[in-house]
Motif scaffolding. Structure first.
Motif, PDB file in Angstrom:
ATOM      1  N   LEU A   1     -20.465  -1.888  -5.807  1.00 53.11           N
ATOM      2  CA  LEU A   1     -19.171  -2.151  -5.180  1.00 53.11           C
ATOM      3  C   LEU A   1     -18.009  -1.904  -6.140  1.00 53.11           C
ATOM      4  CD1 LEU A   1     -19.945  -5.205  -2.893  1.00 53.11           C
ATOM      5  CD2 LEU A   1     -19.332  -2.890  -2.211  1.00 53.11           C
ATOM      6  N   ALA A   2     -18.247  -2.047  -7.436  1.00 52.40           N
ATOM      7  CA  ALA A   2     -17.211  -1.658  -8.406  1.00 52.40           C
ATOM      8  C   ALA A   2     -17.007  -0.145  -8.356  1.00 52.40           C
ATOM      9  CB  ALA A   2     -17.623  -2.095  -9.812  1.00 52.40           C
TER      10      ALA A   2
ATOM     11  N   THR B   1      -8.802  -3.218  -6.655  1.00 48.51           N
ATOM     12  CA  THR B   1     -10.019  -2.881  -5.930  1.00 48.51           C
ATOM     13  C   THR B   1     -11.268  -3.150  -6.763  1.00 48.51           C
ATOM     14  OG1 THR B   1      -9.756  -0.559  -6.628  1.00 48.51           O
ATOM     15  CG2 THR B   1      -8.986  -1.151  -4.417  1.00 48.51           C
TER      16      THR B   1
ATOM     17  N   VAL C   1     -17.630   1.723  -5.670  1.00 51.62           N
ATOM     18  CA  VAL C   1     -16.961   1.943  -4.385  1.00 51.62           C
ATOM     19  C   VAL C   1     -15.457   1.690  -4.519  1.00 51.62           C
ATOM     20  CG1 VAL C   1     -16.709   1.095  -2.011  1.00 51.62           C
ATOM     21  CG2 VAL C   1     -18.978   1.411  -2.989  1.00 51.62           C
ATOM     22  N   ALA C   2     -15.098   0.660  -5.297  1.00 54.36           N
ATOM     23  CA  ALA C   2     -13.688   0.327  -5.490  1.00 54.36           C
ATOM     24  C   ALA C   2     -12.941   1.485  -6.140  1.00 54.36           C
ATOM     25  CB  ALA C   2     -13.569  -0.930  -6.340  1.00 54.36           C
TER      26      ALA C   2
ATOM     27  N   LEU D   1     -11.725  -3.206   0.840  1.00 50.64           N
ATOM     28  CA  LEU D   1     -11.276  -2.864  -0.513  1.00 50.64           C
ATOM     29  C   LEU D   1     -10.020  -2.007  -0.477  1.00 50.64           C
ATOM     30  CD1 LEU D   1     -14.654  -2.076  -2.327  1.00 50.64           C
ATOM     31  CD2 LEU D   1     -13.105  -3.984  -2.782  1.00 50.64           C
TER      32      LEU D   1
ATOM     33  N   GLY E   1     -14.064  -5.640  -5.719  1.00 55.12           N
ATOM     34  CA  GLY E   1     -15.419  -5.117  -5.564  1.00 55.12           C
ATOM     35  C   GLY E   1     -16.437  -5.929  -6.340  1.00 55.12           C
TER      36      GLY E   1
ATOM     37  N   GLY F   1     -16.124  -1.861   2.336  1.00 54.97           N
ATOM     38  CA  GLY F   1     -15.386  -0.746   1.762  1.00 54.97           C
ATOM     39  C   GLY F   1     -13.995  -0.628   2.351  1.00 54.97           C
TER      40      GLY F   1
ATOM     41  N   THR G   1     -12.585   4.236  -3.620  1.00 59.41           N
ATOM     42  CA  THR G   1     -11.594   3.866  -2.614  1.00 59.41           C
ATOM     43  C   THR G   1     -10.182   4.108  -3.117  1.00 59.41           C
ATOM     44  OG1 THR G   1     -13.061   2.186  -1.665  1.00 59.41           O
ATOM     45  CG2 THR G   1     -10.711   1.975  -1.196  1.00 59.41           C
TER      46      THR G   1
END
Length: 281
Positions: free
Chosen positions: A185-186, A77, A188-189, A51, A81, A48, A192
């Motif tokens: 993770l996408a 990001t 999370v991107a 990113l 991600g 994280g 972020t």
């Protein structure tokens, strides 16, 4: 002219920029607290953090071609991600590679700014955040991105939790670990990119990780922990903005200081539920 503390009493929310700051901080804090809880639970905090640096490169690249920095950050990001998500469970063993990408991304961002020296002030905002400079348009954009982030997290939360706590069993039950790693993770991107608007890319840990880590030490229940994480992030952001207004110190400093302080408080043996649970076992 600088106002005294007496003159500022009761006037904070009379300013449009303060209303925008609180609105943006509310959106970002809730998203960061919810997403960050899963990030800490899955042990992917370093990913994280990486990113956020990738986002800096996207933002500065966008500035170079006269595009809004936020959209460059979102694009970079999310792309990063998704790529990290495809690494699946191998991501935990790629700390060195992620660290190199992290440093390279920050270096590329600084290189981009070298060619557009007139944006030095904007670069500082990207690195350390400036919530007091958020305008109404950005608030609406953050609200839209936040709705997408929370909506995506709500859709994948059950299988994601299963895959996070019992990956072997989840895979045996037909849950695709890679698919949910990519989707998470996408998400999370996006979170972020939003969080960077408040505390900057270098301090994303303050809202994304600090409240979540403290919440997991203060309670063992998933639902309670999730709500506590969002609540702590909100408390830190609101308090940080308020202290910044009355002291003229940067809001990012106050938010990170509060985040660190609350986490240290949560680690005290008297308050840590995790340690109590360990002694009971």
């Amino acid at each position: 002219m600088r106002m005294t503390s007496k003159e500022r009493t009761g006037t904070m929310l009379e300013y449009d920029f303060m209303q925008n700051a609180f609105a943006a901080a509310t959106i970002v804090s809730v998203v960061s607290g919810l997403v960050g809880y899963f990030l800490v639970l899955r042990g992917q905090t370093f990913a994280g953090h990486a990113l956020s640096h990738v986002g800096f490169t996207g933002a500065t690249g966008a500035v170079l071609i006269s595009v809004a920095p936020l959209w460059g950050m979102v694009a970079m990001t999310v792309a990063a991600g998704i790529c990290m998500g495809f690494l699946g469970e191998r991501l935990a063993q790629r700390d060195v590679a992620i660290g190199i990408v992290l440093a390279l991304s920050l270096g590329l961002g600084l290189l981009f700014l070298h060619f557009v020296t007139s944006y030095a002030t904007q670069a500082t905002s990207l690195l350390f955040g400036n919530v007091l400079a958020v305008d109404v348009r950005t608030v609406w954009i953050l609200l839209a991105l936040g709705a997408v982030s929370v909506g995506a997290l709500a859709v994948i939360s059950r299988p994601l939790l299963f895959a996070s706590l019992h990956p072997e069993l989840a895979e045996a039950k037909g849950v695709s670990l890679r698919l949910y790693s990519v989707l998470f993770l996408a998400t999370v991107a996006l979170a972020t990119a939003e969080c960077a608007q408040i505390v900057g890319v270098l301090l994303v840990f303050a809202l994304m990780v600090g409240p979540a880590a403290a919440a997991q030490r203060l309670t063992t229940g998933f639902g309670k922990g999730l709500l506590l994480s969002a609540g702590l992030a909100l408390l830190e952001a609101w308090s940080g903005i308020t202290l910044a207004f009355y002291t003229d110190w940067p809001s990012s400093f106050w938010i990170t200081a509060l985040s660190a302080g609350i986490y240290l408080f949560a680690t005290l043996p008297r308050f840590s539920r995790n340690q109590q649970a360990g002694r009971a076992a």
